[in-house]
Design a protein around this motif. Structure first.
Motif, short mmCIF file in Angstrom:
data_model
loop_
_atom_site.label_atom_id
_atom_site.label_comp_id
_atom_site.label_asym_id
_atom_site.label_seq_id
_atom_site.Cartn_x
_atom_site.Cartn_y
_atom_site.Cartn_z
N ALA A 2 0.82 -1.22 0.00
CA ALA A 2 0.00 0.00 0.00
C ALA A 2 0.85 1.27 0.00
CB ALA A 2 -0.93 0.00 1.22
N THR A 3 2.11 1.17 0.39
CA THR A 3 2.97 2.35 0.39
C THR A 3 3.36 2.76 -1.03
OG1 THR A 3 5.06 1.11 0.50
CG2 THR A 3 3.95 1.61 2.59
N GLY A 4 3.23 1.83 -1.99
CA GLY A 4 3.64 2.12 -3.35
C GLY A 4 5.13 2.00 -3.58
N ARG A 5 5.88 1.62 -2.54
CA ARG A 5 7.32 1.49 -2.68
C ARG A 5 7.69 0.12 -3.25
NH1 ARG A 5 8.66 2.15 3.16
NH2 ARG A 5 10.48 0.96 2.52
N ASN A 6 8.92 0.04 -3.75
CA ASN A 6 9.41 -1.23 -4.24
C ASN A 6 9.53 -2.25 -3.11
OD1 ASN A 6 9.85 -0.72 -7.05
ND2 ASN A 6 11.55 0.60 -6.47
N HIS A 7 9.31 -3.51 -3.45
CA HIS A 7 9.44 -4.59 -2.49
C HIS A 7 10.89 -4.66 -2.01
CE1 HIS A 7 7.19 -7.97 -0.83
NE2 HIS A 7 8.27 -8.73 -0.96
N PRO A 8 11.13 -4.99 -0.74
CA PRO A 8 12.51 -5.08 -0.26
C PRO A 8 13.31 -6.17 -0.99
CG PRO A 8 10.98 -4.96 1.58
CD PRO A 8 10.15 -5.17 0.35
N TYR A 9 14.61 -5.96 -1.03
CA TYR A 9 15.49 -7.00 -1.56
C TYR A 9 16.66 -7.19 -0.60
CZ TYR A 9 18.82 -3.48 -3.38
OH TYR A 9 19.73 -2.46 -3.51
N LYS A 22 14.94 -10.38 -5.48
CA LYS A 22 16.23 -9.81 -5.85
C LYS A 22 17.22 -9.97 -4.70
CE LYS A 22 18.67 -5.52 -7.00
NZ LYS A 22 18.57 -4.08 -7.31
N ALA A 23 18.46 -10.32 -5.06
CA ALA A 23 19.56 -10.35 -4.10
C ALA A 23 20.78 -9.74 -4.78
CB ALA A 23 19.87 -11.77 -3.65
N ILE A 29 17.47 -4.72 2.52
CA ILE A 29 17.74 -5.38 3.79
C ILE A 29 19.19 -5.84 3.73
CG2 ILE A 29 17.21 -7.33 5.29
CD1 ILE A 29 14.33 -7.19 4.27
N LYS A 30 20.04 -5.16 4.45
CA LYS A 30 21.47 -5.45 4.38
C LYS A 30 21.82 -6.62 5.29
CE LYS A 30 22.44 -0.58 3.50
NZ LYS A 30 23.41 -0.59 2.42
N ILE A 31 22.66 -7.51 4.80
CA ILE A 31 23.05 -8.69 5.55
C ILE A 31 24.57 -8.81 5.51
CG2 ILE A 31 22.83 -11.19 5.78
CD1 ILE A 31 20.11 -10.96 4.43
N THR A 32 25.20 -8.85 6.69
CA THR A 32 26.65 -8.90 6.78
C THR A 32 27.17 -10.30 6.49
OG1 THR A 32 26.82 -9.55 9.10
CG2 THR A 32 26.43 -7.20 8.65
N PRO A 33 28.49 -10.46 6.35
CA PRO A 33 29.06 -11.78 6.06
C PRO A 33 28.72 -12.85 7.10
CG PRO A 33 30.66 -10.09 5.59
CD PRO A 33 29.51 -9.40 6.27
N SER A 34 28.50 -12.45 8.35
CA SER A 34 28.19 -13.44 9.38
C SER A 34 26.69 -13.58 9.63
CB SER A 34 28.90 -13.08 10.69
OG SER A 34 28.42 -11.85 11.20
N GLY A 35 25.86 -12.95 8.77
CA GLY A 35 24.42 -13.16 8.87
C GLY A 35 23.68 -12.19 9.76
N VAL A 36 24.23 -11.00 9.97
CA VAL A 36 23.52 -9.97 10.72
C VAL A 36 22.69 -9.14 9.75
CG1 VAL A 36 23.74 -8.00 12.28
CG2 VAL A 36 25.41 -9.86 12.39
N ALA A 37 21.38 -9.12 9.95
CA ALA A 37 20.49 -8.37 9.07
C ALA A 37 20.25 -6.98 9.63
CB ALA A 37 19.15 -9.10 8.92
N ARG A 38 20.37 -5.99 8.78
CA ARG A 38 20.23 -4.60 9.19
C ARG A 38 19.24 -3.88 8.27
NH1 ARG A 38 26.75 -3.63 10.01
NH2 ARG A 38 26.90 -4.82 11.93
#
Length: 370
Positions: A16-23, A73-74, A274-283
């Protein structure tokens, strides 16, 4: 899978926000065989990684769950992601996990290690390639990047295009090298690529040079006024770009020119990575939001709960004033051992949302994206 009504309502609220889906924006490593003047990764006290990085099966599990949430997307970056020993297997795992029609991309300097080819990456599932190129002149390029061959980088771009991959060129704007940036941008005259002119950011090693080297988008647009007069806008769908950004195609050119202008206009509210670090921390935000340790959710099979938190956090970008400020792209994702607030992946109430404020429509469109 989370409860059906919660899952459905959350995705509906985001749509509903009209924004692109996260990747998913994966930083695969923190090492690099270049030494760009605005980055200089090896000067950092915690260069590289002392924590255990994600395995290929872990990348696959994260991608499968993301695919169930409609993520298609990734993007892989670093450091230099092609130095990761499992780069082909990771690309393959992400492509299979996200499913049919997924976009799998990578940012690289384009001077691949021996044995790694664009064809091999494409066969593994890569669909687009971003190549960092800051000058077409070998000597000037070496001054900026500390090595490498811009001719090889450009050959990598052309090979990607020949194989049917989408291709973009990333070029950081610096006042001392502005003519070099314009020469890189001019490659879009004859190549069907999107050249992205990226503002210098006042972070890390660039802090020492920022006052003298920063040149804003508005000034660059003025210098390139003849190019942009009558230029048409290229849709993000045509470019294979899902994130915020505006790309203009000068009359008669095969490619386009875009801007990433996080220094002159922050666009956090419209970011969708959605940023994900090399050890799997999602930010979901690298400045203000609590981190989620995805690895802790792999064994018990509770990744859906983590994604509930991540999607809800993305919605908060539109209503929470703490999201204001600069959106420092990827820089601090190279090192996992920074102190950051930790969050529990609990289901959060769905928030009413509205459009981001503070920048003009054009400025919002010029936000960062892979």
């Amino acid at each position: 899978m989370v409860l059906a009504t919660e899952y459905t309502d959350l995705l509906a609220a985001f749509a509903a926000t009209g924004r692109n889906h996260p990747y998913l924006a994966f930083t695969l490593n923190g090492i690099c065989d270049r030494d760009c003047v605005f980055c200089k990764p090896r000067c950092m006290p915690d260069y590289g990684h002392k924590d255990t990085v994600l395995s290929v099966p872990e990348y696959a599990a994260i991608a499968r769950t993301a695919g169930q949430w409609g993520v298609r997307k990734a993007h892989c970056s670093g450091g230099e992601p092609t130095l990761h020993k499992d780069i082909l297997d990771i690309i393959r795992a992400l492509a299979e996990g996200l499913g049919t029609g997924a976009q799998i991309g990578m940012t690289s300097h384009g001077n691949f290690r021996k044995g790694l080819t664009v064809k091999g990456l494409a066969e593994a599932g890569l669909t687009y390639l971003n190549v960092s190129l800051h000058s077409t002149d070998p000597g000037r390029s070496a001054e900026i990047m500390g090595g490498g061959d811009p001719g090889i980088s450009l050959a990598t771009v052309k090979e990607a295009l020949d194989l049917g991959l989408k291709a973009k060129i990333n070029c950081v704007l610096m006042r001392s090298y502005i003519e070099d940036a314009f020469a890189v941008a001019a490659l879009a005259r004859s190549l069907p690529v999107a050249v992205r002119l990226i503002e210098l950011q006042n972070i890390g090693p660039a802090e020492e040079m920022f006052d003298t080297e920063f040149i804003p988008e508005a000034e660059v647009r003025g210098l390139l006024g003849d190019w942009f007069t009558g230029a048409g806008e290229v849709s993000r769908a045509d470019l294979g770009v899902r994130s915020p950004g505006r790309y203009l195609q000068p009359d008669g050119w095969k490619g386009s020119i875009g801007f990433i202008s996080n220094s002159s206009c922050a666009t956090c509210s419209d970011a969708n990575r959605i940023k994900i670090t090399p050890s799997g921390v999602a930010r979901p935000c690298i400045l203000h939001n609590q981190d989620i340790q995805l690895r802790e959710h792999l064994a018990p099979g509770t990744l859906d709960t983590a994604f509930t938190h991540l999607f809800t956090a993305m919605l908060e970008r539109n209503t929470n004033p703490a999201w204001g400020g600069y959106h420092y792209v990827d820089y601090d994702l190279r090192w996992d051992r920074m102190e950051r607030p930790q969050g529990a992946a609990v289901f959060l109430p769905i928030l009413a949302t509205n459009s981001g404020a503070g920048c003009s429509v054009r400025q919002q469109q010029a936000g960062a994206g892979q």
